[in-house]
Design a protein around this motif. Structure first.
Motif, PDB file in Angstrom:
ATOM      1  N   GLY A  25     -14.653   0.021   0.298  1.00  0.00           N
ATOM      2  CA  GLY A  25     -13.873   0.507  -0.833  1.00  0.00           C
ATOM      3  C   GLY A  25     -12.395   0.170  -0.693  1.00  0.00           C
ATOM      4  N   LEU A  26     -11.838   0.363   0.507  1.00  0.00           N
ATOM      5  CA  LEU A  26     -10.425   0.032   0.722  1.00  0.00           C
ATOM      6  C   LEU A  26     -10.172  -1.455   0.507  1.00  0.00           C
ATOM      7  N   LEU A  27     -11.050  -2.282   1.022  1.00  0.00           N
ATOM      8  CA  LEU A  27     -10.870  -3.725   0.880  1.00  0.00           C
ATOM      9  C   LEU A  27     -10.982  -4.186  -0.571  1.00  0.00           C
ATOM     10  N   LEU A  28     -11.871  -3.564  -1.330  1.00  0.00           N
ATOM     11  CA  LEU A  28     -12.086  -3.985  -2.720  1.00  0.00           C
ATOM     12  C   LEU A  28     -11.104  -3.355  -3.719  1.00  0.00           C
ATOM     13  N   ILE A  29     -10.710  -2.118  -3.490  1.00  0.00           N
ATOM     14  CA  ILE A  29      -9.966  -1.370  -4.505  1.00  0.00           C
ATOM     15  C   ILE A  29      -8.450  -1.416  -4.315  1.00  0.00           C
ATOM     16  N   THR A  30      -7.951  -1.534  -3.092  1.00  0.00           N
ATOM     17  CA  THR A  30      -6.493  -1.498  -2.878  1.00  0.00           C
ATOM     18  C   THR A  30      -5.746  -2.588  -3.645  1.00  0.00           C
ATOM     19  N   PRO A  31      -6.149  -3.865  -3.585  1.00  0.00           N
ATOM     20  CA  PRO A  31      -5.375  -4.882  -4.319  1.00  0.00           C
ATOM     21  C   PRO A  31      -5.273  -4.630  -5.827  1.00  0.00           C
ATOM     22  N   PRO A  32      -6.364  -4.326  -6.533  1.00  0.00           N
ATOM     23  CA  PRO A  32      -6.193  -4.066  -7.966  1.00  0.00           C
ATOM     24  C   PRO A  32      -5.388  -2.789  -8.254  1.00  0.00           C
ATOM     25  N   PHE A  33      -5.509  -1.762  -7.388  1.00  0.00           N
ATOM     26  CA  PHE A  33      -4.724  -0.542  -7.581  1.00  0.00           C
ATOM     27  C   PHE A  33      -3.240  -0.853  -7.451  1.00  0.00           C
ATOM     28  N   THR A  34      -2.885  -1.635  -6.454  1.00  0.00           N
ATOM     29  CA  THR A  34      -1.483  -2.019  -6.246  1.00  0.00           C
ATOM     30  C   THR A  34      -0.958  -2.743  -7.477  1.00  0.00           C
ATOM     31  N   TRP A  35      -1.715  -3.677  -7.977  1.00  0.00           N
ATOM     32  CA  TRP A  35      -1.306  -4.455  -9.137  1.00  0.00           C
ATOM     33  C   TRP A  35      -1.175  -3.571 -10.377  1.00  0.00           C
ATOM     34  N   PRO A  40       3.858  -0.026  -4.305  1.00  0.00           N
ATOM     35  CA  PRO A  40       3.855  -1.089  -3.288  1.00  0.00           C
ATOM     36  C   PRO A  40       2.584  -1.082  -2.435  1.00  0.00           C
ATOM     37  N   LEU A  41       2.228  -2.260  -1.924  1.00  0.00           N
ATOM     38  CA  LEU A  41       0.980  -2.438  -1.182  1.00  0.00           C
ATOM     39  C   LEU A  41       0.844  -1.465  -0.018  1.00  0.00           C
ATOM     40  N   VAL A  42       1.878  -1.349   0.825  1.00  0.00           N
ATOM     41  CA  VAL A  42       1.777  -0.474   2.003  1.00  0.00           C
ATOM     42  C   VAL A  42       1.606   0.981   1.573  1.00  0.00           C
ATOM     43  N   GLU A  43       2.344   1.399   0.548  1.00  0.00           N
ATOM     44  CA  GLU A  43       2.211   2.763   0.038  1.00  0.00           C
ATOM     45  C   GLU A  43       0.831   2.973  -0.591  1.00  0.00           C
ATOM     46  N   SER A  44       0.353   1.970  -1.323  1.00  0.00           N
ATOM     47  CA  SER A  44      -0.989   2.049  -1.921  1.00  0.00           C
ATOM     48  C   SER A  44      -2.053   2.155  -0.840  1.00  0.00           C
ATOM     49  N   LEU A  45      -1.927   1.339   0.194  1.00  0.00           N
ATOM     50  CA  LEU A  45      -2.906   1.371   1.280  1.00  0.00           C
ATOM     51  C   LEU A  45      -2.905   2.733   1.966  1.00  0.00           C
ATOM     52  N   GLY A  46      -1.720   3.291   2.211  1.00  0.00           N
ATOM     53  CA  GLY A  46      -1.637   4.624   2.819  1.00  0.00           C
ATOM     54  C   GLY A  46      -2.269   5.687   1.936  1.00  0.00           C
ATOM     55  N   LEU A  47      -1.955   5.641   0.649  1.00  0.00           N
ATOM     56  CA  LEU A  47      -2.524   6.606  -0.296  1.00  0.00           C
ATOM     57  C   LEU A  47      -4.040   6.477  -0.349  1.00  0.00           C
ATOM     58  N   LEU A  48      -4.519   5.251  -0.501  1.00  0.00           N
ATOM     59  CA  LEU A  48      -5.967   5.062  -0.610  1.00  0.00           C
ATOM     60  C   LEU A  48      -6.677   5.371   0.703  1.00  0.00           C
ATOM     61  N   ALA A  49      -5.999   5.169   1.838  1.00  0.00           N
ATOM     62  CA  ALA A  49      -6.587   5.562   3.125  1.00  0.00           C
ATOM     63  C   ALA A  49      -6.690   7.085   3.217  1.00  0.00           C
TER      64      ALA A  49
END
Length: 152
Positions: A25-35, A40-49
């Motif tokens: 889920g993290l690998l598939l969903i983080t990039p479109p969520f960021t966009w 920002p990517l790092v903040e999105s990754l932290g939130l989604l984690a």
């Protein structure tokens, strides 16, 4: 007279299922969520984690309870779940997660209630589709063995 109790997934199997689900889920969903969100990517990754951790705990509890209730009512194992019930299962999971994740998104990103709700609904929509596909594939790749002495 009660239905026979079907075999449930082992703790190790359930842990594997949850870990694979959350990593995928993290690998598939983080990039479109960021966009889509502009976060920002790092903040999105932290939130989604963080949401993934909440979801992992919810996943284990929800799936175990759902499987137990379904087994008691129908006598069938989760890997034999019919299509309509799979759909309800995925929607129920995401509905519960939405209630837990909305405040986290608001706090983490500073989004207002409506903006966070839209972001969360977008995530939930993506994860409903992902959850359905993942769990269908997982059940096919890792079927639950019938109890000793019974053929499937």
């Amino acid at each position: 007279m009660s239905s026979p109790q079907p075999k449930l997934r082992s703790l190790a199997d359930r842990a594997r299922q949850v870990a694979l689900f959350e990593i995928g889920g993290l690998l598939l969903i983080t990039p479109p969520f960021t966009w889509a969100s502009g976060v920002p990517l790092v903040e999105s990754l932290g939130l989604l984690a963080a949401i993934a951790l909440i979801a992992a705990l919810w996943n284990a509890a929800y799936n175990t309870c759902f499987d137990w209730v379904e087994g008691r009512l129908t006598g069938r194992t989760a890997d034999r779940r019919p299509f309509a019930l799979r759909c309800g299962h995925a929607v129920g999971f995401e509905g519960g997660l939405l209630m837990m994740s909305l405040p986290v998104i608001m706090h983490w990103t500073g989004m207002g209630w409506l903006e966070a709700l839209l972001a969360d609904l977008g995530l939930a929509s993506a994860y409903v589709l992902y959850a359905f596909a993942f769990n269908y594939c997982y059940d096919r790749c890792f079927p639950i063995a019938p109890p000793d002495g019974l053929a499937s």
